[in-house]
Design a protein around this motif. Structure first.
Motif, short mmCIF file in Angstrom:
data_model
loop_
_atom_site.label_atom_id
_atom_site.label_comp_id
_atom_site.label_asym_id
_atom_site.label_seq_id
_atom_site.Cartn_x
_atom_site.Cartn_y
_atom_site.Cartn_z
N THR A 53 66.86 -30.66 20.75
CA THR A 53 66.88 -29.66 19.76
C THR A 53 67.73 -30.07 18.64
OG1 THR A 53 68.42 -28.14 20.84
CG2 THR A 53 66.16 -28.12 21.45
N LEU B 139 52.82 -28.57 15.74
CA LEU B 139 53.87 -28.98 16.40
C LEU B 139 53.72 -29.20 17.99
CD1 LEU B 139 56.51 -26.36 14.62
CD2 LEU B 139 56.65 -28.98 14.50
N LEU C 121 61.35 -31.32 17.99
CA LEU C 121 60.35 -30.55 17.01
C LEU C 121 61.10 -29.50 16.38
CD1 LEU C 121 57.58 -29.79 20.00
CD2 LEU C 121 57.52 -31.71 18.20
N ASP C 122 60.55 -29.31 15.28
CA ASP C 122 61.16 -28.44 14.08
C ASP C 122 60.76 -27.03 14.52
OD1 ASP C 122 62.64 -27.94 12.14
OD2 ASP C 122 61.72 -29.66 10.86
N ALA D 6 60.18 -23.86 19.47
CA ALA D 6 60.26 -25.58 19.47
C ALA D 6 60.57 -25.86 20.98
CB ALA D 6 61.05 -25.82 18.58
#
Length: 462
Positions: A69, A298, A315-316, A333
């Motif tokens: 993250t 995403l 993942l944004d 995310a």
């Protein structure tokens, strides 16, 4: 006794295709991509390439991949709370960005309670990567088992800012010297992130992104060897970065192609080394006016990274095009990856794309065109010389124009932007982000300006 299903021949397929096309030419089903590669409507034994098997090297502590993250912030206590929330909520590692990287004291506070022997910590510090690496080395308190990912990448910072405070070659040399200084104390650390993200986010083709990444890797490894590291340690200390977007077949093929390219590159540099690939979701695919469909994009990107075999997937937040994602967007995310991993069970098969005639063919095509781009950059004197001369920027600009035209002509649609537009968009919240820093006057190049495909149309539908 049951009868097996008949296997249609290419002739059978052609007859059915011509019937469905109702007089239109069969050749209309053949497409060219931004690299000039042919994409055919049918792949089979008749036009198959050799099979490709490109699995990820190892699992991430019993999990199929590292769920990583991105936590950005300036206040150490707020960053610490977000990091602990992510790790307790299922993340395996974190990338830190923001003012907390400015010194070891705020960074240590941001990492309070984090066991860096178990949870790898990566950095996103731009041109200040060596200073942030020094701060992280202090925060790790000299633990030889600390899994530090310095992620120094001055070349991407230089290309996206259009300049650097000092000559970019000096920044690369400083990064290499920093790697050599910490290599002994932290044998588990990696030093460089070699990625083509700058080319991708500026509208570049797959081949241009892969070639940029390979050229960056070669630059960092050579600089590290000059700084005193062995070739083996320099190669092992380089993480490869690749972008994944909603075009999941092409995205997962990019991941696999980069692994093939690294096999050849590491061998050419003197020591064949397994690739470690970090796949990050593309920002050029995101919409701002209605960011909620970004959740679908995403998810597709996460699928591509996982099935393509990336060691780590980032993942944004779905609201990124509006600003810095807040806690809710970061949780979405993280949970998207958890669903892909724990419920969809995408990691149960090593390289599930292997054996697909189309995906194996596409993987080889992208590896070859990426290698050709890498060789082109090397002939131009290497990535630094190519950026200074503007050659890579010119090629990316041409690709950007061609790709944008496909959206403008309606060849590709954007859900929520050009099709299925929501007339009553639900609001989203974002956090304030600091403005980008000035590039400095020490060195200049033509910048690779990021693009968002939706931006062209959002004024019309807002």
């Amino acid at each position: 006794m049951t009868q097996p299903f008949p296997i249609p021949t290419p002739t059978d397929w052609r007859a059915e295709a011509e019937k469905a096309l109702k007089g239109r030419a069969l050749e209309g089903l053949v497409h060219l991509d931004a690299d000039g590669l042919t994409i055919r409507p049918l792949y089979g034994r008749a036009n198959a390439a050799d099979a490709v098997f490109a699995p990820r090297a190892v699992g991430a502590d019993g999990r199929p991949w590292d769920l990583r993250t991105l936590v950005e912030g300036d206040d150490p206590e707020a960053v610490n709370a977000a990091v602990l929330t992510d790790l307790e909520g299922g993340a395996a590692s974190v990338i830190l960005a923001g003012a907390v990287l400015s010194d070891s004291e705020p960074l240590s506070r941001a990492l309070n309670g984090v066991s860096m022997e178990l949870a790898p910590v990566a950095l996103h510090a731009g041109i200040d990567g060596p200073d942030a690496a020094n701060a992280l080395a202090v925060a790790a308190k000299g633990s030889p088992r600390a899994r530090l990912l310095f992620h120094m990448d001055p070349l991407t910072a230089f290309a996206t800012a259009g300049g650097s405070p000092r000559p970019i070659a000096a920044h690369v040399e400083l990064a290499a010297n920093t790697a050599a200084r910490h290599a002994g104390a932290y044998p588990e650390a990696t030093f460089f992130l070699a990625t083509g993200r700058a080319a991708h986010e500026a509208g570049g083709s797959a081949g241009q992104e892969l070639g940029f990444a390979a050229a960056a890797a070669a630059t960092y490894v050579r600089a590290a060897v000059d700084a005193g590291l062995s070739v083996e340690r320099a190669l092992g200390g380089t993480v490869l970065g690749v972008s994944v977007d909603a075009e999941y077949f092409d995205s997962l093929a990019r991941v696999r192609a980069l692994r093939l390219m690294w096999r050849s590159l590491s061998r050419a540099l003197g020591h064949e080394t397994p690739a470690v690939i970090e796949a990050r979701s593309s920002r050029r695919m995101l919409a701002a006016t209605d960011p909620w469909p970004n959740l679908l994009r995403l998810t597709a990107a996460g699928f591509a990274g996982a099935v393509g075999g990336a060691e780590a997937v980032v993942l944004d937040g779905f609201s990124r095009a509006r600003g810095r994602p807040d806690a809710f967007a970061r949780r979405q995310a993280r949970n998207t990856q958890l669903v892909l991993m724990e419920e969809a069970r995408l990691g149960r098969v090593a390289d599930p794309a292997a054996g697909s005639w189309f995906l194996d063919h596409r993987t080889r095509d992208l590896a070859e065109v990426g290698w050709a781009e890498f060789q082109k950059i090397e002939r131009e004197g290497g990535l630094i010389a190519s950026l200074h001369g503007g050659a890579i920027q010119q090629r990316v600009a041409r690709s950007r124009e061609a790709l944008l035209k496909t959206y403008q002509d309606g060849g590709v649609h954007l859900v929520g932007v050009t099709k299925f537009v929501d007339a009553d968009v639900r609001p989203v919240s974002v956090e304030d982000a600091p403005p980008p820093s000035a590039p400095g006057d020490g060195d200049r190049c033509r910048l690779l300006t990021p693009v968002r495909w939706a931006e062209t149309f959002e004024g019309e539908v807002a």
